[in-house]
Write an enzyme that holds these catalytic residues in place. Sequence first.
Site, PDB file in Angstrom:
ATOM      1  N   SER A 186     -46.800   0.876 -44.944  1.00 53.24           N
ATOM      2  CA  SER A 186     -47.084  -0.058 -43.964  1.00 53.24           C
ATOM      3  C   SER A 186     -46.951  -1.418 -44.497  1.00 53.24           C
ATOM      4  CB  SER A 186     -48.358   0.220 -43.146  1.00 53.24           C
ATOM      5  OG  SER A 186     -48.403  -0.602 -42.345  1.00 53.24           O
TER       6      SER A 186
ATOM      7  N   ASP B 139     -42.845   5.849 -34.615  1.00 51.07           N
ATOM      8  CA  ASP B 139     -43.908   4.764 -35.056  1.00 51.07           C
ATOM      9  C   ASP B 139     -43.933   3.655 -33.946  1.00 51.07           C
ATOM     10  OD1 ASP B 139     -45.281   2.733 -36.537  1.00 51.07           O
ATOM     11  OD2 ASP B 139     -44.264   3.228 -38.437  1.00 51.07           O
TER      12      ASP B 139
ATOM     13  N   HIS C  52     -46.739   6.617 -37.465  1.00 53.48           N
ATOM     14  CA  HIS C  52     -46.858   5.601 -38.647  1.00 53.48           C
ATOM     15  C   HIS C  52     -47.575   6.108 -39.672  1.00 53.48           C
ATOM     16  CE1 HIS C  52     -46.960   1.641 -40.338  1.00 53.48           C
ATOM     17  NE2 HIS C  52     -48.100   1.511 -40.549  1.00 53.48           N
TER      18      HIS C  52
END
Length: 309
Positions: A182, A228, A260
């Site tokens: 991320s 995601d 995600h």
Amino acid sequence: MPKPTKTWRGKLALSALAISLAGGTLLGIAAAPGSAGETTSRQSAGTTANTLVDEQEYRRGPAPTAQSVIADRGPFAFRQESVPAGSGFAGGTVYYPTDTSQGTFGAIAFSPGFLENQSAVSWYGPRLASNGFVVVTINTNSGFDAPDQRADQLMAALEWLTTRSSVRTRVDPNRLAVAGHSMGGGGALSAVSENPELRAAISLTPWHTDNAWSEVTVPTLIVGAERDWIAPVRSHAEPFYQSLTGARERAYLEMNNANHFVTNRSNETIGRTVLAWAKRYVDNDSRYEQFLCPAPQAGGPIEEYRSSC
């Protein structure tokens, strides 16, 4: 030694990301000849077909097989030690092979994402250390740190690892890489954009406000997730990959029907690709080329795969 990155990108839209995250759940084959530990030399092609570069291979461990690259553990026994806070990051864990007979090892620093701690990337430690890497998974100074701050902390972790850690003599300071999830994945991109001496980057469902990375020359793997909604692939992973026009090698793996956090837990497809990327570009071990080129076909867990093969 690695130089720190400049913290100037990725500081916008943090409040918007926090709002979106509030609705989600955050995680606290023929092989080349050669025996284990052999160092060889070969000619390898860069992104330009007619550009050939002499590079050493640092082979650690036996020749890989289709089964070995998806196994939870590799051939090396390993240990792990806690890392205290300080040295530019908030501590973490270092994983390292116990074998010292094969020379030094390449090293990889992993950063978690927004509001995460090192547990989000901890499964890569044992997986990679047992295959002949020294790995440090870090906690960031703040869960709110922007990607470029995470880049600084990744570089600080590598500096600590190679100069002050108890395992520094096991690490080859010329074979270092960065990775993250991320915002940590965005941090990995930022780190290699500023530190071209790094050997590889692994960017896992990355998030960053900057989607142009043409200045990156380091071999870079990006893993995206089809579903995601925090870092949608159309605005993050895909344009990041497409912009890597200067990278010596690049690849984009998109996981089918995944969210995600697909990269935050053990996964055969992701584990195989990450291991092969690290072996091929941190160690320049050509025995792992077969798992990257020709590019894996879409189907099953793979929604899409693109590469510079």
